[in-house]
Design a protein around this motif. Structure first.
Motif, mmCIF file in Angstrom:
data_model
loop_
_atom_site.group_PDB
_atom_site.id
_atom_site.type_symbol
_atom_site.label_atom_id
_atom_site.label_comp_id
_atom_site.label_asym_id
_atom_site.label_seq_id
_atom_site.Cartn_x
_atom_site.Cartn_y
_atom_site.Cartn_z
ATOM 1 N N PRO A 1 0.806 -1.234 0.000
ATOM 2 C CA PRO A 1 0.000 0.000 0.000
ATOM 3 C C PRO A 1 0.833 1.276 0.000
ATOM 4 O O PRO A 1 0.401 2.297 -0.528
ATOM 5 N N ASP A 2 2.059 1.228 0.554
ATOM 6 C CA ASP A 2 2.916 2.423 0.561
ATOM 7 C C ASP A 2 3.622 2.656 -0.774
ATOM 8 O O ASP A 2 4.377 3.611 -0.925
ATOM 9 N N ILE B 1 -3.262 -11.592 -6.828
ATOM 10 C CA ILE B 1 -1.972 -11.489 -6.166
ATOM 11 C C ILE B 1 -1.824 -10.117 -5.528
ATOM 12 O O ILE B 1 -1.463 -10.001 -4.356
ATOM 13 N N GLN B 2 -2.134 -9.048 -6.268
ATOM 14 C CA GLN B 2 -2.016 -7.693 -5.733
ATOM 15 C C GLN B 2 -2.921 -7.523 -4.515
ATOM 16 O O GLN B 2 -2.538 -6.926 -3.512
ATOM 17 N N GLU B 3 -4.116 -8.076 -4.573
ATOM 18 C CA GLU B 3 -5.048 -7.980 -3.446
ATOM 19 C C GLU B 3 -4.451 -8.651 -2.206
ATOM 20 O O GLU B 3 -4.544 -8.134 -1.100
ATOM 21 N N ARG B 4 -3.817 -9.790 -2.384
ATOM 22 C CA ARG B 4 -3.244 -10.524 -1.249
ATOM 23 C C ARG B 4 -1.950 -9.875 -0.732
ATOM 24 O O ARG B 4 -1.646 -9.966 0.445
ATOM 25 N N VAL B 5 -1.187 -9.244 -1.627
ATOM 26 C CA VAL B 5 0.059 -8.578 -1.218
ATOM 27 C C VAL B 5 -0.272 -7.314 -0.445
ATOM 28 O O VAL B 5 0.355 -7.008 0.553
ATOM 29 N N GLY B 6 -1.250 -6.544 -0.954
ATOM 30 C CA GLY B 6 -1.585 -5.237 -0.343
ATOM 31 C C GLY B 6 -2.557 -5.410 0.714
ATOM 32 O O GLY B 6 -2.963 -4.831 1.571
#
Length: 142
Positions: free
Chosen positions: A41-42, A137-142
């Motif tokens: 998120p950063d 993947i992006q949803e799980r990483v962020g």
């Protein structure tokens, strides 16, 4: 051989300060394309992939134990994709490697960990356990 893990891919992971600027540089300089990019998120890039002709390599922002090069340092992490991460890790540990990050399910589709070989090089050993879309993947990483 029965019980042997099969290598499915190997690529370097370049650790940098300013991954987005580096991705732009590599794409332009090598005539390549950024095919994957996942960020916290950063905004820090935790994984990205550049493809240029027959080559591919990953780029990530420094952090989480991964320093960017300073002076003569050359932080490159070898990412080894295999069919049986436990078997490869066991063989490496038996040969003198040490654990940096234990093998675990990271939630982004890979069972992976990181080892340091007896010569100081870092190896991320990954086994695909779930096929996910880039959005998942992006949803799980962020």
């Amino acid at each position: 051989m029965v019980g042997m893990s099969h290598i499915t891919a190997l690529h370097p992971r370049l650790v940098v300060e300013g991954a987005d600027a580096a991705l732009d540089f590599y794409a332009r300089a090598l005539g390549g394309t950024v095919t994957e990019r996942f960020a916290l998120p950063d905004g820090r890039v935790v994984h990205s992939m550049v493809e240029a002709g027959p080559i591919r390599f990953a780029v990530k922002d420094a952090g989480d134990g991964d320093p960017a090069p300073t002076g003569d340092g050359v932080p490159v992490i070898m990412s080894l994709d295999v069919s049986d991460a436990d078997a490869v890790a066991e063989r490496m540990l038996g040969g003198g490697a040490t654990v940096i990050f234990p093998l675990a399910d990271h939630g982004y589709g890979d069972y992976a960990g990181r080892l340091r070989d007896p010569f100081g090089h870092q190896w991320m050993i990954s086994q695909r356990i779930e096929d996910l879309t880039p959005e998942q993947i992006q949803e799980r990483v962020g």
